[in-house]
Scaffold this motif. Structure first.
Motif, PDB file in Angstrom:
ATOM      1  N   SER A  92     -25.004  14.498 -28.781  1.00 51.94           N
ATOM      2  CA  SER A  92     -25.297  13.118 -28.394  1.00 51.94           C
ATOM      3  C   SER A  92     -24.617  12.748 -27.076  1.00 51.94           C
ATOM      4  N   SER A  93     -23.402  13.205 -26.846  1.00 47.56           N
ATOM      5  CA  SER A  93     -22.740  12.874 -25.577  1.00 47.56           C
ATOM      6  C   SER A  93     -23.427  13.573 -24.413  1.00 47.56           C
ATOM      7  N   ALA A  94     -23.884  14.784 -24.615  1.00 47.19           N
ATOM      8  CA  ALA A  94     -24.598  15.499 -23.558  1.00 47.19           C
ATOM      9  C   ALA A  94     -25.928  14.823 -23.258  1.00 47.19           C
ATOM     10  N   ARG A  95     -26.579  14.243 -24.282  1.00 47.78           N
ATOM     11  CA  ARG A  95     -27.836  13.522 -24.066  1.00 47.78           C
ATOM     12  C   ARG A  95     -27.622  12.336 -23.140  1.00 47.78           C
ATOM     13  N   GLU A  96     -26.521  11.611 -23.349  1.00 50.05           N
ATOM     14  CA  GLU A  96     -26.233  10.456 -22.497  1.00 50.05           C
ATOM     15  C   GLU A  96     -26.019  10.894 -21.054  1.00 50.05           C
TER      16      GLU A  96
END
Length: 112
Positions: A92-96
């Motif tokens: 999820s952090s990489a998606r942001e």
């Protein structure tokens, strides 16, 4: 551990996306939803029969949904299966971060 059914769905999705013609068909449906087969395949060098086979692969991967309106069959892009790709490999952090970089890239490309 992932379910075998999930892997089969992912295989169908990746196979469908592996062909440039199929990706162009998806691009058309993204830009103009609800096209008939004639409208969708206009301008392609391939035969209508060959393009129908490509469309069948996209429908099997659930990337395209067809709806009958009278005697017309309208085709729509279904983006839901595409969510499996980042969900499987991107945190999820990489998606942001990826979304922010994509937005920056688009902004820079559109800047005069």
């Amino acid at each position: 551990m992932r379910d075998d059914d999930d892997d089969e769905e992912l295989d169908r999705l990746l196979r469908a996306l592996s062909d440039a013609t199929r990706r162009r068909l998806l691009d058309r449906l993204r830009d103009a939803p609800g096209l008939t087969l004639t409208e969708l395949t206009a301008g392609f060098a391939q035969s209508r029969q060959a393009l129908s086979k490509h469309l069948a692969v996209l429908e099997a991967a659930e990337l395209v949904v067809a709806v009958w309106r009278g005697r017309e069959k309208l085709h729509y892009l279904n983006p839901v299966p595409l969510q499996a790709l980042p969900a499987r490999w991107v945190t999820s952090s990489a998606r942001e971060h990826a979304a922010a970089l994509s937005a920056l890239k688009r902004a820079l490309e559109q800047a005069p």
